[in-house]
Write a protein that holds these residues in place. Sequence first.
Motif, PDB file in Angstrom:
ATOM      1  N   THR A 165      36.715  42.016  37.467  1.00 17.23           N
ATOM      2  CA  THR A 165      36.536  41.576  38.748  1.00 17.23           C
ATOM      3  C   THR A 165      37.848  42.357  39.435  1.00 17.23           C
ATOM      4  N   PHE A 166      38.839  42.626  38.756  1.00 17.71           N
ATOM      5  CA  PHE A 166      40.221  43.121  39.525  1.00 17.71           C
ATOM      6  C   PHE A 166      40.303  44.187  38.982  1.00 17.71           C
TER       7      PHE A 166
ATOM      8  N   ALA B 240      35.155  46.761  41.244  1.00 17.72           N
ATOM      9  CA  ALA B 240      34.965  45.437  41.328  1.00 17.72           C
ATOM     10  C   ALA B 240      33.160  45.271  41.594  1.00 17.72           C
TER      11      ALA B 240
END
Lengths: 297, 315
Positions: free
Chosen positions: B273-274, B278
């Motif tokens: 995700t980060f 992403a």
Amino acid sequence: MNTTAKKSGNPNNQFEALDGFILAVLLLLAAMIILPFISVIATSFATQKEYLEAKLLLFPRAPTIDNYYRLFQDPRIWVGYKTTIIFLLVGLPVNMFLTTSLAYGLSRPQFPGRKFFFFAILTTMMFNGGIVPMYLLMMQIKLTNTIWAVILASAVNSFYMIIMRTYLSNLPESLMESAKLDGASEWRILFQIVLPLSMPIIATIILFYGVDRWNEWFNPMIFIRKNDIVALQLVLRNIVIESRLTETMSISGPYEPSFQDGMKMCAVIVTMLPVMCLFPFLQKYFVKGVLIGAIKA
Amino acid sequence: MTVSENEVGIKGRFAKLGRNIFKNKECYFLIAPGVIWYAIFAYIPLFGLTLAFKTYKAKLGIFGSPWVGLENYVYVFRDQAFMQSIFRSLQLNAGRLLFAFPFPVFLALIINEVRLGSSKKILQSVFTFPHFLSWIIVASIMTNVLGMTGLLNSLIGMFGAEPVSFLGSTSFFQPMIYLTENWKSAGWSAIIYMAAIAGIDTEQYEAAVIDGATRLHRIWYITLPGIKGTATVLFILAVGNIMTAGFDQVFNLSNPATIKVAETLDMYIYRVTFQSAADFSFSTAVSLFKSVVNFILLFSADRIAKILGGSGLIS
């Protein structure tokens, strides 16, 4: 709890050995918890020379505050303190307002929809969207990179709210009834009758939220990427954990300007100092909170 | 009953409900701020999980993005790192149930048995304090204690052994997780068991003493059965957490040297995700999968506890 110990204790010689054994185990475990703290404190006051030479450093012979002096010259630590204090000063009132009003409202006897709202809140304890939808939501309402993303994301803790509601529903209903007959509004009953009676639980919940806000790091790490708003915990993470890589490079270099390990332990101390100083006085409130919660569970 | 009578009944009921709502309107004002908060910051993200079946377009937002069915899951299950992270989460948290779950019970039992009077409170403070520190602080303390020049290696050195890299070695990673977990939280978890012990009827102990039961007998036949219910509830909750437990801990105690054995499912979600480019729908798909598995585990543990004769969590 003391009575339990008394009642299961027996002045019989047969059990003296067991008592000694239990005491030895407990003291060993306590030492395992205390020694790391002593080691951290000792390192923070030690010079690099002593740290490297001492076989076992638990009390520096020539304590120095050089490490602290260097740490406080680092602007990051001030940014961290400022940010975390803002989280506390703004976040805690938001926490308490939302939690108390919701807990009191849901503790009132039957009104239509009460069960529905309570169940809807319980559901969120079992299912939640997780961090990605929350992050996208914050981005969409343009709160990322502001303190509000952090404050709003953790504005209500369902568990604390339920602890409080349990406490409030056990207050004598007759008090509220008679105030109502005198024409007091629910808000007035809350502020003038219920809150003064609920000081123990309010103190407990303030402490729980206070520790949570002080220790907050994941939401600030995700929602805020600005150098002038960094939570204290993240500053510590920066100084101690993330610097390990760069440290190995600087050690191989010819010049070592300051005692890195000592400064890092200073950072640990200043980050946990408020919790450490307040804890002994507040411990009983924490215990009370978990006991009310445990009865509920 | 005729149709018209029925309608009157329904109308009457609505009128009564309306009056009831109006009478309690202040209660709704009281809960309104909190309910609005839950609607925005709990329920919108919850419905945001639909992103698992969409492809995220920043311009359209979560709810405007187009549906793609199970496409995300095709990619998720193709990712080797995903499958490995599930295996690692299960392994690490099964170990946690084995090595970190029983310890608070033991601690509560021995704290309860010790005859110390007021110094017992000091001991208890020592044991509960680390719980109130963040994992960042605990991990920082551990770099000092478990590091190459740290406390533990100093002690080892006094016996003439070579220093061990506790934090940088993949084989020490799991034991270190269980050890630090107990260091931080065992004392706090023990409080719940101690409350359960305090709730046991004292007459049982007195009767046992008269019958000549030894102290160990009393622990085994009275105290332990007395805390079985509490332990069951906590165990069910722990099983329900088996895919998620310990992100804070693993995130702060792992480092580039140990990341190979430290990438649990949550660490994997964080990474996709980060950290890399992403892909929000992809990571939402993984999160949803995780929540569903967690719920199934919680539910099964609850059923099994009931079948085995204990009291469950979900009534």
